[in-house]
Design an enzyme around this catalytic site. Structure first.
Site: not given
Ligand code: TYM
Length: 339
Positions: A203, A206, A116
């Site tokens: 994966k 969102k 992230k």
């Protein structure tokens, strides 16, 4: 799971953008399956969401949307506790205490932080770095024994277990011995990692820029068909065996999704479609997906508008959660020697 043990289940979903079938199949569907036999607490983790900047108005809407998605998926507020994390302030308090128990070395190993924060690590929030400590506080505040999550949360569960063990050990002479249980992840084998429809090695997420990479719970039937028909595959027909799927991530992902939605075993799906073209399989997959997801979507849209009902559920959930949390945080303060 054995019947004699800790029956508390805790899990959470971040209110950040549209929920997708990864969230549903990897987590929320399992939440529903557990509600009859366990004491389940399901949280909307808004404090986790703000580790990355969120538009305040959108955040509020997203909180309502996750609550509506929980209910639309079949969670019964008479059986489970549904609440918003920030409304029970003991989460933040225990998270601070865990900031002092958890080790930098443990946090440095977290792959989610690395992913992230990316190349811009110096500019990532301190909250993003200590995110796993807050997650540990969510789970341990209710002394949960089980945590249903997708595979991507496994590492966060490991650090939660380490924090619980270290706390118990550090304060063993002060009432901390075995104070926190060592929670276990509940990760289902079939849909623990739903992959992107554009790249079977990534994966479903969102935050992927391409909305074609995921099926959102709010997608209408035409959009579901379109996304499935455009989902990446390889040029070969469908495989004859599970082994043939090893080198074919896109095919493996679509078969997993089919199996998880329909409840039909992967082996049976492979036998049925072996040697066939993807077009036929994809058309059937769209049918199954629409059959399973459209009632949830319609209910989600209806509930999102019923703010009064959602608020009632969240207020009642907060009261139940807070009652439990306050008892535990009081004991924690005592054990540590805080004033
Ligand atoms: P979040 O909000 O990213 O995701 C919610 C749940 O959905 C699962 N999930 C997936 N499962 C399968 N395939 C996918 N592609 C996929 N994408 C997401 C996640 O594993 C998760 O179970 N840190 C957590 C939220 C959290 C939490 C907690 C969870 C905060 N505190 C305490 C459990 C217990 C998160 O970011 O989930």
């Amino acid at each position: 799971m054995q019947s004699s043990e800790n029956k508390t289940v805790f899990s959470g979903v971040q209110p950040t953008g549209s929920l997708h079938i990864g969230n549903y199949l990897g987590a929320i569907k399992n939440f529903v399956d557990l509600q009859d036999n366990y004491e389940c607490i399901y949280c909307i983790v808004d404090l986790h969401a703000i580790t990355v900047w969120q538009d305040p108005r959108t955040l509020k809407n997203n909180i309502v949307e996750v609550a509506a998605a929980y209910l639309a998926s079949g969670l019964d507020p008479n059986k489970v506790t549904i609440f918003v994390q920030s409304t029970v302030s003991a989460h933040s308090e225990l998270a601070w205490i865990f900031n002092c128990v958890s080790r930098m070395g443990w946090l440095n190993r977290m792959t989610q932080f690395k992913e992230k924060s990316g190349k811009n690590r110096e500019n990532a929030s301190a909250g993003l770095y200590v995110y796993p400590n807050l997650m540990a506080s969510d789970i341990l505040l209710y002394k949960a024994g089980y945590v249903p999550v997708g595979d991507d949360q496994k590492q966060h569960l490991e650090i939660t277990r380490d924090i619980a063990k270290k706390f118990n050990n550090d304060f063993s002479a002060h009432g901390g011995d075995k104070f926190f249980p060592i929670p276990k992840p509940l990760i289902l084998p079939v849909a623990s990692r739903v992959m992107s429809l554009r790249d079977g090695t990534k994966k479903m997420s969102k935050s992927d820029n391409s909305s074609m990479s995921r099926i959102n719970l709010l997608d209408d039937n035409d959009l579901i068909r379109k996304k499935i028909s455009k989902a990446k595959t390889d040029p070969l027909p469908l495989p004859n065996s599970q082994e043939d799927l090893r080198q074919r991530p896109e095919a493996a992902n679509l078969i997993n999704i089919f199996s998880s939605l329909s409840g039909i075993k992967k082996e049976e799906i492979i036998v049925k479609y072996s040697g066939k073209q993807f077009s036929e399989f994809k058309s059937d997959l769209s049918d199954v997906m629409i059959r399973e997801l459209s009632p949830i979507r319609d209910e989600l849209i209806r509930l999102k508008k019923d703010k009064i009902f959602i608020e009632k559920v969240l207020n009642e959930g907060r009261a139940k959660a807070e009652e439990r949390a306050l008892k535990v945080i009081k004991e924690v303060r005592e054990i540590i020697g805080l004033w």
